[in-house]
Design an enzyme around this catalytic site. Structure first.
Site, PDB file in Angstrom:
ATOM      1  N   HIS A  72      19.913  12.336 -26.109  1.00 19.20           N
ATOM      2  CA  HIS A  72      21.158  11.785 -25.567  1.00 19.20           C
ATOM      3  C   HIS A  72      21.356  10.385 -26.154  1.00 19.20           C
ATOM      4  CE1 HIS A  72      21.307  14.428 -21.665  1.00 19.20           C
ATOM      5  NE2 HIS A  72      21.247  15.141 -22.768  1.00 19.20           N
ATOM      6  N   GLU A 187      13.906  25.458 -13.732  1.00 12.56           N
ATOM      7  CA  GLU A 187      13.733  26.325 -12.572  1.00 12.56           C
ATOM      8  C   GLU A 187      12.476  27.190 -12.708  1.00 12.56           C
ATOM      9  OE1 GLU A 187      16.542  26.268 -14.547  1.00 12.56           O
ATOM     10  OE2 GLU A 187      17.365  24.738 -13.223  1.00 12.56           O
ATOM     11  N   SER A 206      23.793  18.745 -14.842  1.00 13.51           N
ATOM     12  CA  SER A 206      24.712  17.610 -14.996  1.00 13.51           C
ATOM     13  C   SER A 206      26.148  17.834 -14.572  1.00 13.51           C
ATOM     14  CB  SER A 206      24.730  17.174 -16.463  1.00 13.51           C
ATOM     15  OG  SER A 206      25.151  18.245 -17.280  1.00 13.51           O
ATOM     16  N   ASN A 229      18.954  28.099 -24.200  1.00  9.70           N
ATOM     17  CA  ASN A 229      17.764  28.910 -23.882  1.00  9.70           C
ATOM     18  C   ASN A 229      18.147  29.903 -22.804  1.00  9.70           C
ATOM     19  OD1 ASN A 229      17.759  26.194 -22.255  1.00  9.70           O
ATOM     20  ND2 ASN A 229      16.630  27.633 -20.967  1.00  9.70           N
TER      21      ASN A 229
END
Ligand code: 8IG
Length: 266
Positions: A72, A187, A206, A229
């Site tokens: 980022h 997760e 986000s 992914n």
């Protein structure tokens, strides 16, 4: 430098006004029309949508701090589009539950907010590197960017009009429900199965909260996820941030060109 938003008595809208003023002065552009938040895999779009008028370091703008996430960037760019409109690219994500970037964009005159992210896909037909239009979201963070008795309606949050425009650029664009988790961990496979049962197709960290802040500020929202992914347990392989970045990089030229073509139609 400390962040004025960390002061519990701070008014986030006032700080957004101050940030917008700094952007106007430093860029020389009084009003911007479109803003983009470029998540993992989308950053190259900034180079394709138009001519960069100015690049401002995030640390110079009230409320923006340097991003801690690798991949980022921490700059704000003002870009002149071929149409003559002005776009603001928010490369700096601020903390997770606040919509400072979005509020600053609104204070800078922006009417259209494009939110992008890298995310995990739940549909097995989405190969890593597949862009997906966000049709709606489930906010699973227990947080809100909004405070007080402020009952903002979120119907059609991801504007059908803008999704239609995106599909005129690429009719094969699929869409799905984005579920935001707090993170920063990914997760468990069980949580991904829960998300799927709840009606989610994309999992990320986000965009839902940013979209809520954008709606509160009256912005029209377009949301795009890059499914970098397959979400945990959907494929056999474990997730790694490095592989996620690599998938983003691989898809970047393609999806950035797609986004630039969408922006050209706005
Ligand atoms: I890139 O699989 C990216 N961001 N929550 N889950 C969540 N966020 C993500 C994922 C993912 N991939």
């Amino acid at each position: 430098m400390s962040n004025p938003l960390d002061d519990p008595k701070a008014d986030p809208f006032q700080i957004a006004q101050q940030a917008a003023k700094v952007i106007a002065v430093k860029s020389g552009i009084a009003q911007h029309d479109i803003a983009l938040t470029l998540g993992s895999g989308w950053a190259k779009a900034a180079d394709l949508i138009g001519e960069t008028v100015s690049t401002i370091d995030a640390s110079e703008i009230p409320g923006f701090t340097r991003s801690e996430v690798v991949g980022h960037v921490s700059t704000i760019r003002s870009i002149l589009l071929p149409s003559g409109k002005h776009a603001l690219v928010l490369g700096a994500r601020t903390h997770y539950y606040e919509g400072h970037g979005v509020r600053t964009a609104a204070a800078a005159g922006v009417k259209t907010m494009i939110l992008t992210n890298g995310a995990g896909g739940i549909k097995t037909s989405w190969k890593p590197g597949t862009p997906v239009l966000i049709s709606d979201h489930i906010n699973f963070t227990s947080a809100s960017p909004i405070e007080g008795a402020n009952f903002v309606d979120l119907t059609d949050l991801y504007a059908p009009r803008l999704r239609d425009i995106a599909r005129t650029v690429d009719s094969s664009l699929d869409e799905g429900v984005y579920m935001q988790f707090r993170g920063p961990h990914y997760e468990t496979p069980a949580e991904v199965q829960m998300a799927k049962a709840m009606g989610a197709h994309i999992v990320g960290m986000s965009t839902a909260l940013e979209a809520i802040a954008a709606r509160q500020s009256g912005l029209e929202v377009l949301g795009l996820s890059l499914s970098t992914n397959l979400a945990a347990g959907i494929s056999d392989s474990p997730l790694s941030h490095k592989e996620v970045l690599e998938a983003g990089k691989e898809a970047e030229p393609r999806i950035s060109a797609l986004l630039a073509a969408i922006v050209a139609k706005l």
